[in-house]
Design an enzyme around this catalytic site. Sequence first.
Site, PDB file in Angstrom:
ATOM      1  N   TYR A 159     -17.866 -49.662 -37.167  1.00 50.61           N
ATOM      2  CA  TYR A 159     -19.436 -50.915 -37.135  1.00 50.61           C
ATOM      3  C   TYR A 159     -19.653 -51.136 -35.656  1.00 50.61           C
ATOM      4  O   TYR A 159     -20.702 -51.024 -35.399  1.00 50.61           O
ATOM      5  CB  TYR A 159     -18.808 -51.909 -38.324  1.00 50.61           C
ATOM      6  CG  TYR A 159     -20.056 -52.743 -38.091  1.00 50.61           C
ATOM      7  CD1 TYR A 159     -21.182 -52.361 -39.220  1.00 50.61           C
ATOM      8  CD2 TYR A 159     -20.152 -54.076 -37.600  1.00 50.61           C
ATOM      9  CE1 TYR A 159     -22.270 -53.145 -39.150  1.00 50.61           C
ATOM     10  CE2 TYR A 159     -21.271 -54.884 -37.632  1.00 50.61           C
ATOM     11  CZ  TYR A 159     -22.250 -54.567 -38.505  1.00 50.61           C
ATOM     12  OH  TYR A 159     -23.322 -55.264 -38.790  1.00 50.61           O
ATOM     13  N   LYS A 163     -23.034 -50.669 -33.494  1.00 51.95           N
ATOM     14  CA  LYS A 163     -23.794 -51.672 -33.009  1.00 51.95           C
ATOM     15  C   LYS A 163     -23.852 -51.523 -31.527  1.00 51.95           C
ATOM     16  O   LYS A 163     -24.842 -51.955 -30.880  1.00 51.95           O
ATOM     17  CB  LYS A 163     -23.414 -52.687 -33.423  1.00 51.95           C
ATOM     18  CG  LYS A 163     -23.527 -53.247 -35.123  1.00 51.95           C
ATOM     19  CD  LYS A 163     -25.154 -52.668 -35.565  1.00 51.95           C
ATOM     20  CE  LYS A 163     -25.134 -52.893 -36.871  1.00 51.95           C
ATOM     21  NZ  LYS A 163     -26.797 -52.757 -37.407  1.00 51.95           N
TER      22      LYS A 163
END
Length: 274
Positions: A159, A163
């Site tokens: 994750y 990002k």
Amino acid sequence: MQDFKNKVVVITGGATGIGFSFAKQFGADGAKLVIASRRKDRVDEAVSALKELGFEAAGTAGDVSKRADVEALADFAWSTFGKADVLLNNAGVAQGKRGPVMSLDLEEFDTVLGINVYGTLYGIQVFGPRFVEQGTPAAIYNVGSENSFFPAVPGSSAYISSKHSVLAITEQLAEEVPDFIDVSLICPGYVQSEMTAGNPGGMPTDEFTALTLKQLKAGELYVVSHAYNMVHINKRYEALRKAFETYAPRYEGDDEYDVGCMIEKMMAARAAKG
């Protein structure tokens, strides 16, 4: 973009959570709404709720990790409203299987990047050229995270990587688009949403999107919310500053190896030669 009245705003992941809250914010500012999500039933529920609030809205189901679905979303927006003005790349997933980088499940990594990174890229590549061809004020807003700047969630390297990638893509895009296209990176911290369901706390969703909308109207590249993030950001940049001061301190003429300066010099030399 100073206001969104009569603008057609397309929101991926718009049926629930932050995306749906954004839809309400844009709708209250006079926008026409196109929302997309993977679950058709949730899209239909969201569209009905938005219409009950008095907003002009339409929706379609699709998976942003599939370019064909993003193409279909664009076609739907143009066939429904005759145009689109704003794309909010909001669709995203959290990392399901957390753990150390050394034992990271690479299938999990691919799944997260497929939606969070490729979904963003597909949106940019499908809608961006259409915005350029239209030649009218437009905007591409990408939802990053506080994880774009520092690791905020332990064991979530997939994750966090996704990002960080959205940050890089957004900064590069901002340098490339014509002046009539706004680009912003929206950086939520811990916000109440389906992604955080069952966990305590978190900034109220509508509070977050209201704060965000003010910054989008101001044309900010970095759209921020959680004040304590600066503690973590400063920690990173203080470590970088110390490293440079110790091992690579500034000196007169230190642009000699800077790639940006070198490219500028090469381009200037080529231009001089005609």
